[in-house]
Scaffold this motif. Sequence first.
Motif, PDB file in Angstrom:
ATOM      1  N   ALA A  63       8.322 -24.571  -9.555  1.00 61.16           N
ATOM      2  CA  ALA A  63       8.190 -24.383  -8.155  1.00 61.16           C
ATOM      3  C   ALA A  63       7.915 -25.363  -7.489  1.00 61.16           C
ATOM      4  CB  ALA A  63       6.904 -23.466  -8.327  1.00 61.16           C
ATOM      5  N   GLY A  64       7.621 -25.235  -6.203  1.00 61.31           N
ATOM      6  CA  GLY A  64       7.134 -26.256  -5.274  1.00 61.31           C
ATOM      7  C   GLY A  64       7.967 -27.606  -5.102  1.00 61.31           C
ATOM      8  N   ALA A  65       7.122 -28.661  -5.079  1.00 59.25           N
ATOM      9  CA  ALA A  65       7.864 -29.981  -4.888  1.00 59.25           C
ATOM     10  C   ALA A  65       8.727 -30.358  -6.231  1.00 59.25           C
ATOM     11  CB  ALA A  65       6.476 -31.068  -4.795  1.00 59.25           C
ATOM     12  N   ASP A  66       8.283 -29.829  -7.331  1.00 57.34           N
ATOM     13  CA  ASP A  66       9.258 -30.077  -8.422  1.00 57.34           C
ATOM     14  C   ASP A  66      10.566 -29.571  -8.417  1.00 57.34           C
ATOM     15  OD1 ASP A  66       7.056 -31.578  -9.809  1.00 57.34           O
ATOM     16  OD2 ASP A  66       6.277 -29.916 -10.729  1.00 57.34           O
ATOM     17  N   LEU A  67      10.638 -28.322  -7.730  1.00 59.78           N
ATOM     18  CA  LEU A  67      11.787 -27.601  -7.412  1.00 59.78           C
ATOM     19  C   LEU A  67      12.577 -28.120  -6.311  1.00 59.78           C
ATOM     20  CD1 LEU A  67      13.683 -25.356  -7.677  1.00 59.78           C
ATOM     21  CD2 LEU A  67      12.411 -24.003  -6.217  1.00 59.78           C
ATOM     22  N   ARG A  68      11.971 -28.662  -5.327  1.00 61.62           N
ATOM     23  CA  ARG A  68      12.756 -29.213  -4.287  1.00 61.62           C
ATOM     24  C   ARG A  68      13.320 -30.718  -4.775  1.00 61.62           C
ATOM     25  NH1 ARG A  68      14.154 -25.527  -1.692  1.00 61.62           N
ATOM     26  NH2 ARG A  68      15.274 -27.307  -0.561  1.00 61.62           N
ATOM     27  N   SER A  69      12.636 -31.551  -5.588  1.00 62.12           N
ATOM     28  CA  SER A  69      12.969 -32.765  -6.049  1.00 62.12           C
ATOM     29  C   SER A  69      14.201 -32.406  -6.890  1.00 62.12           C
ATOM     30  CB  SER A  69      11.990 -33.320  -6.807  1.00 62.12           C
ATOM     31  OG  SER A  69      12.353 -34.532  -7.437  1.00 62.12           O
ATOM     32  N   LEU A  70      14.216 -31.514  -7.946  1.00 60.98           N
ATOM     33  CA  LEU A  70      15.489 -31.247  -8.659  1.00 60.98           C
ATOM     34  C   LEU A  70      16.677 -30.467  -7.750  1.00 60.98           C
ATOM     35  CD1 LEU A  70      16.060 -30.860 -11.696  1.00 60.98           C
ATOM     36  CD2 LEU A  70      15.782 -28.481 -11.354  1.00 60.98           C
ATOM     37  N   ILE A  71      16.366 -29.787  -6.538  1.00 57.64           N
ATOM     38  CA  ILE A  71      17.381 -29.325  -5.834  1.00 57.64           C
ATOM     39  C   ILE A  71      18.320 -30.520  -5.071  1.00 57.64           C
ATOM     40  CG2 ILE A  71      18.135 -28.200  -3.882  1.00 57.64           C
ATOM     41  CD1 ILE A  71      16.133 -26.072  -4.949  1.00 57.64           C
ATOM     42  N   ALA A  72      17.209 -31.705  -4.927  1.00 57.34           N
ATOM     43  CA  ALA A  72      17.805 -32.805  -3.971  1.00 57.34           C
ATOM     44  C   ALA A  72      18.490 -33.878  -4.685  1.00 57.34           C
ATOM     45  CB  ALA A  72      16.473 -33.653  -3.342  1.00 57.34           C
ATOM     46  N   GLN A  73      18.585 -33.766  -6.112  1.00 58.47           N
ATOM     47  CA  GLN A  73      19.314 -34.580  -7.040  1.00 58.47           C
ATOM     48  C   GLN A  73      20.816 -34.234  -6.830  1.00 58.47           C
ATOM     49  OE1 GLN A  73      18.143 -34.562 -11.062  1.00 58.47           O
ATOM     50  NE2 GLN A  73      16.285 -34.378 -10.648  1.00 58.47           N
ATOM     51  N   ASP A  74      21.784 -35.326  -6.564  1.00 57.40           N
ATOM     52  CA  ASP A  74      23.001 -35.305  -6.105  1.00 57.40           C
ATOM     53  C   ASP A  74      23.837 -35.196  -7.416  1.00 57.40           C
ATOM     54  OD1 ASP A  74      25.315 -35.318  -4.602  1.00 57.40           O
ATOM     55  OD2 ASP A  74      25.500 -37.524  -4.479  1.00 57.40           O
ATOM     56  N   ILE A  75      24.438 -33.694  -7.366  1.00 61.55           N
ATOM     57  CA  ILE A  75      25.403 -33.428  -8.630  1.00 61.55           C
ATOM     58  C   ILE A  75      26.833 -33.104  -8.140  1.00 61.55           C
ATOM     59  CG2 ILE A  75      25.694 -31.607 -10.373  1.00 61.55           C
ATOM     60  CD1 ILE A  75      23.000 -33.430 -10.668  1.00 61.55           C
ATOM     61  N   ASP A  76      27.435 -34.066  -7.650  1.00 62.09           N
ATOM     62  CA  ASP A  76      28.879 -34.049  -7.121  1.00 62.09           C
ATOM     63  C   ASP A  76      29.935 -33.308  -7.936  1.00 62.09           C
ATOM     64  OD1 ASP A  76      27.781 -34.883  -4.731  1.00 62.09           O
ATOM     65  OD2 ASP A  76      28.475 -36.890  -5.068  1.00 62.09           O
ATOM     66  N   CYS A  77      29.696 -33.583  -9.355  1.00 65.52           N
ATOM     67  CA  CYS A  77      30.684 -33.050 -10.298  1.00 65.52           C
ATOM     68  C   CYS A  77      30.622 -31.562 -10.437  1.00 65.52           C
ATOM     69  CB  CYS A  77      30.479 -33.973 -11.623  1.00 65.52           C
ATOM     70  SG  CYS A  77      29.007 -33.946 -12.115  1.00 65.52           S
ATOM     71  N   VAL A  78      29.544 -30.940 -10.030  1.00 63.79           N
ATOM     72  CA  VAL A  78      29.357 -29.575 -10.166  1.00 63.79           C
ATOM     73  C   VAL A  78      30.068 -28.936  -8.879  1.00 63.79           C
ATOM     74  CG1 VAL A  78      27.858 -27.498 -10.427  1.00 63.79           C
ATOM     75  CG2 VAL A  78      27.549 -29.905 -11.776  1.00 63.79           C
ATOM     76  N   GLU A  79      30.689 -27.897  -8.925  1.00 64.23           N
ATOM     77  CA  GLU A  79      31.457 -27.353  -7.930  1.00 64.23           C
ATOM     78  C   GLU A  79      31.254 -25.666  -7.996  1.00 64.23           C
ATOM     79  OE1 GLU A  79      35.923 -27.049  -8.088  1.00 64.23           O
ATOM     80  OE2 GLU A  79      35.336 -28.647  -9.635  1.00 64.23           O
ATOM     81  N   PRO A  80      31.447 -24.829  -6.875  1.00 59.54           N
ATOM     82  CA  PRO A  80      31.571 -23.480  -6.911  1.00 59.54           C
ATOM     83  C   PRO A  80      32.648 -22.986  -7.691  1.00 59.54           C
ATOM     84  CG  PRO A  80      31.145 -24.151  -4.760  1.00 59.54           C
ATOM     85  CD  PRO A  80      31.524 -25.407  -5.432  1.00 59.54           C
TER      86      PRO A  80
ATOM     87  N   VAL B 100      24.928 -28.154 -14.675  1.00 58.82           N
ATOM     88  CA  VAL B 100      25.440 -27.018 -13.984  1.00 58.82           C
ATOM     89  C   VAL B 100      23.967 -26.132 -13.536  1.00 58.82           C
ATOM     90  CG1 VAL B 100      27.467 -26.839 -15.106  1.00 58.82           C
ATOM     91  CG2 VAL B 100      25.262 -25.745 -16.078  1.00 58.82           C
ATOM     92  N   VAL B 101      22.671 -26.392 -14.160  1.00 58.29           N
ATOM     93  CA  VAL B 101      21.499 -25.728 -13.672  1.00 58.29           C
ATOM     94  C   VAL B 101      21.216 -26.381 -12.465  1.00 58.29           C
ATOM     95  CG1 VAL B 101      19.314 -25.325 -13.935  1.00 58.29           C
ATOM     96  CG2 VAL B 101      20.905 -24.699 -15.677  1.00 58.29           C
ATOM     97  N   ARG B 102      21.248 -27.595 -12.106  1.00 52.79           N
ATOM     98  CA  ARG B 102      20.785 -28.365 -11.047  1.00 52.79           C
ATOM     99  C   ARG B 102      21.804 -28.018 -10.192  1.00 52.79           C
ATOM    100  NH1 ARG B 102      20.088 -32.662 -14.628  1.00 52.79           N
ATOM    101  NH2 ARG B 102      21.697 -33.788 -13.630  1.00 52.79           N
ATOM    102  N   GLY B 103      23.156 -27.837 -10.060  1.00 52.29           N
ATOM    103  CA  GLY B 103      24.416 -27.637  -9.284  1.00 52.29           C
ATOM    104  C   GLY B 103      24.099 -26.193  -8.700  1.00 52.29           C
ATOM    105  N   LEU B 104      23.776 -25.291  -9.774  1.00 50.58           N
ATOM    106  CA  LEU B 104      23.573 -24.072  -9.211  1.00 50.58           C
ATOM    107  C   LEU B 104      22.515 -23.829  -8.054  1.00 50.58           C
ATOM    108  CD1 LEU B 104      23.979 -20.889  -9.417  1.00 50.58           C
ATOM    109  CD2 LEU B 104      22.502 -20.704 -11.508  1.00 50.58           C
ATOM    110  N   LEU B 105      21.415 -24.178  -8.622  1.00 51.11           N
ATOM    111  CA  LEU B 105      20.077 -24.304  -7.703  1.00 51.11           C
ATOM    112  C   LEU B 105      20.495 -24.975  -6.299  1.00 51.11           C
ATOM    113  CD1 LEU B 105      17.143 -25.145 -10.079  1.00 51.11           C
ATOM    114  CD2 LEU B 105      17.916 -22.874  -9.372  1.00 51.11           C
ATOM    115  N   ARG B 106      21.228 -25.958  -6.533  1.00 51.06           N
ATOM    116  CA  ARG B 106      21.412 -26.851  -4.947  1.00 51.06           C
ATOM    117  C   ARG B 106      22.364 -25.861  -4.363  1.00 51.06           C
ATOM    118  NH1 ARG B 106      23.994 -32.849  -4.462  1.00 51.06           N
ATOM    119  NH2 ARG B 106      23.805 -33.095  -2.221  1.00 51.06           N
ATOM    120  N   GLU B 107      23.469 -25.113  -4.913  1.00 54.16           N
ATOM    121  CA  GLU B 107      24.274 -24.287  -4.138  1.00 54.16           C
ATOM    122  C   GLU B 107      23.672 -23.070  -3.765  1.00 54.16           C
ATOM    123  OE1 GLU B 107      28.185 -22.882  -2.896  1.00 54.16           O
ATOM    124  OE2 GLU B 107      27.397 -24.864  -3.553  1.00 54.16           O
ATOM    125  N   LEU B 108      22.829 -22.376  -4.547  1.00 58.03           N
ATOM    126  CA  LEU B 108      21.878 -21.194  -4.215  1.00 58.03           C
ATOM    127  C   LEU B 108      21.008 -21.613  -3.012  1.00 58.03           C
ATOM    128  CD1 LEU B 108      20.567 -19.708  -7.355  1.00 58.03           C
ATOM    129  CD2 LEU B 108      22.362 -18.574  -5.799  1.00 58.03           C
TER     130      LEU B 108
END
Length: 303
Positions: free
Chosen positions: A154-171, A252-260
């Motif tokens: 949750a919180g800032a830790d979640l936002r930091s994880l979502i902000a990580q660039d995972i260009d190789c993961v795609e929908p 893929v978890v980081r990519g999923l959170l970023r997509e959501l």
Amino acid sequence: MTEIRPATQADLPAIAELVARLQADPAHHIGFLGVTVEEVTEEITGLPGWPEGAAVAIGSSGALRGVLITDINRELRRGWLYGPFVDVPSGHPAAPQSWDTNADALYREVRARPALQGIDDLDLYGHIAHRQLAEFAVRHGFSTKRETRILTLAGADLRSLIAQDIDCVEPLPADDPRIREEVAVLLERAFPNRTRSTEQLLSGEEHTVVILKQANGSLAGFAAGYTQLDEYLVDYVAVEPEMRCVGVGGKVVRGLLRELDARNGARRQAAAVVAHENDASARMFTKLGFGVELELVSYRRQP
């Protein structure tokens, strides 16, 4: 005298208030139905067929004293129970007997509802501290299947994880039948006991699916999840055997959170469900910053 009857749409506000209040106590907690009035309302109204598969207990004063709600997937011929929730006076000497009597009556009412006809495969999740639910499961022929951990970030830790660039993961692409077939095969192999059919999961109607490919273009792994009122839920994560231990799961978890997040906006937290014996998956989520919030026990009644 308590009246047991089918639930109606008009019962929803009282049900949400009762469930949210009981969810705060581990001894009454049922898995996957939210913990606030808003979350519980969203979960219930999102169930197909609500309120045809639900029953309520009404006290002599007219107040709601209990509820049992079901989620039915006719394609899988399988159902999930949310409850029984029974409001009994704390510390009252007759409380255990009152809980058992009302819980059993709610279950009989639900089993008689047309929505459950032909559905004999039923699942139930409760907190490890919910002893009366464990006894209820034994009385009605449910077997204890396994313990499950709910991990959250949750919180800032979640936002930091979502902000990580995972260009190789795609929908998951809609126009690539080969990769979709590889996802379907891996899904069925990794999750034979899943709550949705392969077609339902890959349709995109409820779940968002992201993938990571190997250098040769074949599938390395995928993650699937969806957005709720207050959180992102990571529902399925699977990695091809030859690609394990190289960080594919975390990607893929980081990519999923970023997509959501991109599709549905920010949420307070992310949650994931991990079987108690799945230490590899738990370690992967722990490395991402997730921590254990709840421990549940699953029960299942099969034909």
